[in-house]
Design a protein around this motif. Structure first.
Motif, short mmCIF file in Angstrom:
data_model
loop_
_atom_site.label_atom_id
_atom_site.label_comp_id
_atom_site.label_asym_id
_atom_site.label_seq_id
_atom_site.Cartn_x
_atom_site.Cartn_y
_atom_site.Cartn_z
N TRP B 136 49.84 48.24 49.45
CA TRP B 136 49.26 48.21 50.80
C TRP B 136 48.87 49.63 51.23
CZ3 TRP B 136 51.21 50.76 55.12
CH2 TRP B 136 50.56 50.47 56.33
N GLN B 140 45.11 51.02 52.24
CA GLN B 140 44.76 51.61 53.53
C GLN B 140 43.94 52.88 53.36
OE1 GLN B 140 45.70 49.74 56.45
NE2 GLN B 140 45.87 48.59 54.56
N TYR B 142 41.71 53.33 51.40
CA TYR B 142 40.33 52.95 51.10
C TYR B 142 39.72 52.15 52.26
CZ TYR B 142 40.69 54.74 46.40
OH TYR B 142 40.81 55.58 45.33
N GLY B 143 40.47 52.04 53.36
CA GLY B 143 39.93 51.41 54.56
C GLY B 143 39.95 49.90 54.56
N ILE B 144 40.70 49.29 53.63
CA ILE B 144 40.75 47.83 53.61
C ILE B 144 41.65 47.36 54.76
CG2 ILE B 144 41.40 45.79 52.26
CD1 ILE B 144 40.75 47.39 49.77
N PRO B 145 41.14 46.47 55.62
CA PRO B 145 41.98 45.99 56.73
C PRO B 145 43.31 45.43 56.22
CG PRO B 145 39.72 45.23 56.98
CD PRO B 145 39.81 45.84 55.62
N SER B 146 44.35 45.64 57.01
CA SER B 146 45.71 45.34 56.57
C SER B 146 45.88 43.89 56.09
CB SER B 146 46.67 45.65 57.72
OG SER B 146 47.96 45.76 57.23
N GLU B 148 43.64 41.73 55.07
CA GLU B 148 42.87 41.50 53.84
C GLU B 148 43.58 42.15 52.64
OE1 GLU B 148 40.38 39.74 53.02
OE2 GLU B 148 39.79 40.58 51.08
N ARG B 151 46.47 40.03 51.58
CA ARG B 151 45.99 38.82 50.92
C ARG B 151 45.58 39.15 49.47
NH1 ARG B 151 40.62 35.91 52.81
NH2 ARG B 151 40.39 34.54 51.02
N ARG B 152 44.84 40.22 49.31
CA ARG B 152 44.40 40.62 47.96
C ARG B 152 45.60 40.97 47.08
NH1 ARG B 152 38.88 41.50 47.79
NH2 ARG B 152 39.04 42.70 45.87
N GLU B 155 47.32 37.78 45.84
CA GLU B 155 46.54 37.07 44.82
C GLU B 155 46.51 37.84 43.50
OE1 GLU B 155 42.72 35.72 46.13
OE2 GLU B 155 43.51 34.85 47.97
N LEU B 156 46.30 39.16 43.59
CA LEU B 156 46.23 39.95 42.36
C LEU B 156 47.57 39.98 41.63
CD1 LEU B 156 43.97 42.89 43.59
CD2 LEU B 156 43.40 41.27 41.79
N LEU B 188 42.51 46.54 43.37
CA LEU B 188 42.71 46.10 44.75
C LEU B 188 41.61 46.60 45.70
CD1 LEU B 188 44.71 44.98 46.94
CD2 LEU B 188 45.84 47.19 46.86
N THR B 189 41.17 47.83 45.46
CA THR B 189 40.21 48.44 46.38
C THR B 189 38.77 48.04 46.06
OG1 THR B 189 40.09 50.44 45.04
CG2 THR B 189 41.75 50.38 46.79
N ASP B 190 38.61 47.16 45.10
CA ASP B 190 37.31 46.60 44.78
C ASP B 190 36.24 47.69 44.55
OD1 ASP B 190 35.34 44.73 44.38
OD2 ASP B 190 34.93 44.47 46.50
#
Lengths: 287, 363
Positions: B136, B140, B142-146, B148, B151-152, B155-156, B188-190
């Motif tokens: 997590w 953060q 990389y700016g991914i909302p918490s 989301e 959730r990622r 799943e990963l 995770l950070t796509d």
């Protein structure tokens, strides 16, 4: 390994924030390990509370033996509480980038699309929050054990002094973080060297006014010197007579130190990043 | 604020996602290097004069969007140096490197929005944090909302078989599980372009296979993603990569699909002989046989393995004659298809292990 749906995470693109949103997201995320780490590593209750109280007790007994004014006991307790911040700056904040490099985190911080300043600010914020809890415990415990009486003269100024002292102090810690990384691979030697002398010249256990004027002036570069002096003036009845400079002047100087240290931290961080990229050695994991 | 790419001028990156800013991103090479070089100055002690170590020499590579590109070479070949330059961690001494048309030294901030990196054996994150918390935290950055991010992560972790350890402190994970966590951190950070530096280093066979399957699936799910993988495991490069560059001593020696690289050797005869340990004179005699193209000897317990690339199959008779004249017993003889190891031997003149020793004599 699962190879079948329903997982769409591999195909779905991730939404990403940028700009100020990303900056503060990073600050909070990097502060998180500091705050949560304290809850999971309970040894701080002994090392960071009991040991400083023992140090404080020694001074209290000396002052009581020589029948020094009772305010001096309060000075020592407040000083003892503030040592928590200095220890945090030296052993955690300043050497943090060095440890981040050793564990391989620094390279990951550099390649992330956020600002390194946000990472440092997060470290500072996390350290400040975690240390404040320790300092409060020392203060409460010390005040109870040694019957310290407080008489706050100006609450607003007290809050302002504490806040500015912390901003300047952690700004200095952020500056040290880059400096320690640039100057030394053995950062703890510098921390060792700086710990005890600063206890002395910053007047953690006595009024800094007792020192030579020029020594006290030089020591004022460390924000805790003036912060402590001003806070003592504001919480003890005879504090003003033992103060080094007026509270207002100390407030002004602390504002100046905040600006200087934060700008210096930013400059050194940029310099460190440029050097890391040019020479490549600062991101090595040497373990 | 505008960003200049080629002849185009695009708005500042601070307000828009990179895909919106670089509309022709998928037509630009994902990775491009031009005469890229890097020289390290190494000083043994303060009294010693600095000496120069050439880690990369004139590397020219182009990786297209959607490619899974492998850099294959022994330790010390320059693979990690190249990855460091491409991930903005190191500046080149000469030449230039572009990520989606962005210069890594001139526009590192923009490049960083597109990339991520995972290294084998890395110890990143914080041991006091759980697997979820570590992941997590990096999400953060990389700016991914918490929400989301969480959730990622779930799943990963489920995909890599780590979901049961989601609340385990990372300091309590085994090496293999920790590396799976690191792998998840990278994906995770796509990122549009992911760099994996020896991702299966130190992993057991099962965990390595899991990681390889995961990498392949991630690539297959989004055709615009690009992945650059460094490895010194031939099988990994052969199994995973669309194209492979073989690198040694800072130079790219060959670059093509694994099939094409091996095809060049298919006219040669490749044999593996297991024999009783030969003396030095016999080895020297074998190495100088007229039909011998490349010859590698590897000692195993009580036996020796001779890997040979012959100009033609008929040359095998010379080999067998030489061995029988020296009273060397042939325990096993196999003719086999060329591998990337053979390609490496053919290009460098000795095996990957020998090249590794040459690159790192102290090891």
């Amino acid at each position: 390994m699962k190879t079948t749906p329903p997982y769409d995470v591999l195909a779905r693109r991730a939404p990403k924030n940028s700009g100020a949103h990303l900056f503060w997201q990073t600050v909070l995320a990097r502060a998180y390990p500091r705050v949560i780490g304290q809850q999971r590593e309970k040894s701080w209750m002994f090392f960071d509370v009991v040991l400083p109280i023992i140090g404080v007790a020694a001074y209290v007994f000396v002052y009581r033996a020589i029948q020094a004014p009772e305010e001096y006991v309060g000075f020592v307790v407040v000083g003892g509480a503030m040592t928590a911040f200095w220890l945090n700056i030296l052993w955690s904040m300043s050497s943090q980038l060095y440890w981040e490099k050793e564990t391989g985190n620094l390279a990951l911080y550099i390649i992330a699309p956020n600002s390194l300043m946000a990472i440092l600010l997060g470290m500072a914020l996390g350290g400040l929050l975690a240390t404040t809890l320790r300092a409060v415990v020392i203060l409460v415990l010390g005040s109870w054990l040694f019957h310290v009486q407080y008489a706050v003269v100006h609450f607003g100024q007290l809050v302002a002094i504490f806040f500015l002292s912390m901003v300047a102090l952690y700004g200095m810690g952020m500056m040290f973080a880059s400096l320690f990384l640039l100057l030394s691979r053995e950062a703890w030697h510098i921390s060792n060297l700086a710990q005890e002398p600063v206890y002395l010249i910053s007047g953690f256990y006595f009024p800094v006014k007792s020192l030579n004027f020029w020594v006290a002036t030089a020591a004022s570069l460390i924000p805790l010197t003036l912060g402590l002096d001003a806070m003592r003036q504001l919480v003890f009845p005879s504090g003003a007579t033992l103060g080094f400079l007026s509270v207002r002047l100390e407030l002004g100087i602390l504002i100046g130190l905040c600006v200087i240290f934060l700008l210096a931290a930013r400059f050194l961080l940029n310099y460190m990043e440029r050097l890391a990229i040019r020479e490549g050695r600062l991101t090595e994991n040497r373990r | 604020m505008f960003l200049e790419i080629g002849n185009g001028r695009y708005p500042s990156l601070s307000t828009l996602p990179i895909h919106a800013i670089i509309p022709n991103m998928t037509t630009l090479p994902a990775i491009q290097t031009e005469n890229l070089g890097r020289i390290y100055r190494i000083r043994g002690s303060k009294k010693e004069a600095a000496r120069e170590l050439v880690a990369l020499r004139d590397v020219n590579l182009t990786v297209q969007p959607g490619e899974l590109f492998g850099l294959l070479g022994p330790n010390g070949a320059g693979k990690t140096t190249l990855i460091k330059i491409l991930t903005t961690l190191l500046s080149p001494s000469n030449g230039r490197a572009l990520i989606a048309g962005l210069d890594v030294t001139q526009q590192p901030g923009q490049v960083r929005q597109l990339i991520n990196m995972v290294s084998g054996g890395e110890t990143s994150g914080y041991g006091l944090l759980t697997v979820r918390e570590n992941l997590w935290m990096f999400a953060q950055f990389y700016g991914i909302p918490s929400a989301e991010a969480n959730r990622r992560i779930r799943e990963l972790l489920e995909i890599v078989g780590l979901s049961e350890r989601i609340n385990t402190k990372s300091s309590d994970l085994s090496t293999g599980l920790r590396q799976k966590m690191n792998i998840v951190r990278g994906f995770l950070t796509d990122p549009d372009i992911l760099f994996l530096d020896e991702p299966t280093l130190g992993l057991d066979v099962g965990a390595s296979r899991d990681v390889r399957q995961f990498i392949r699936r991630w690539m297959d799910e989004q055709p615009t993603r690009t992945l650059l993988l460094t490895t010194h495991y031939m099988v990994e490069a052969d199994e995973l990569c669309d194209r492979v560059a073989i690198i040694n001593q800072g130079r790219v020696l060959a670059c093509d699909t694994p099939a094409n690289l091996k095809r060049n050797l298919q006219r040669d005869a490749i044999f593996r002989l297991e024999v009783s340990p030969p003396d030095e004179a016999t080895v020297a005699a074998l190495a100088t046989l007229s039909g011998m193209r490349h010859f590698v000897r590897r000692d195993e317990e009580g036996t020796a393995v001779l890997e040979m690339i012959l100009h033609e199959e008929a040359a095998l008779a010379q080999v067998i004659n030489t061995l029988t004249q020296s009273d060397i017993r042939i325990l096993n003889l196999q003719k086999r298809e060329p591998t990337l190891e053979d390609v490496f031997v053919d290009l460098v003149g000795h095996s990957m292990a020998e090249a590794e020793h040459e690159n790192n004599p102290a090891v």
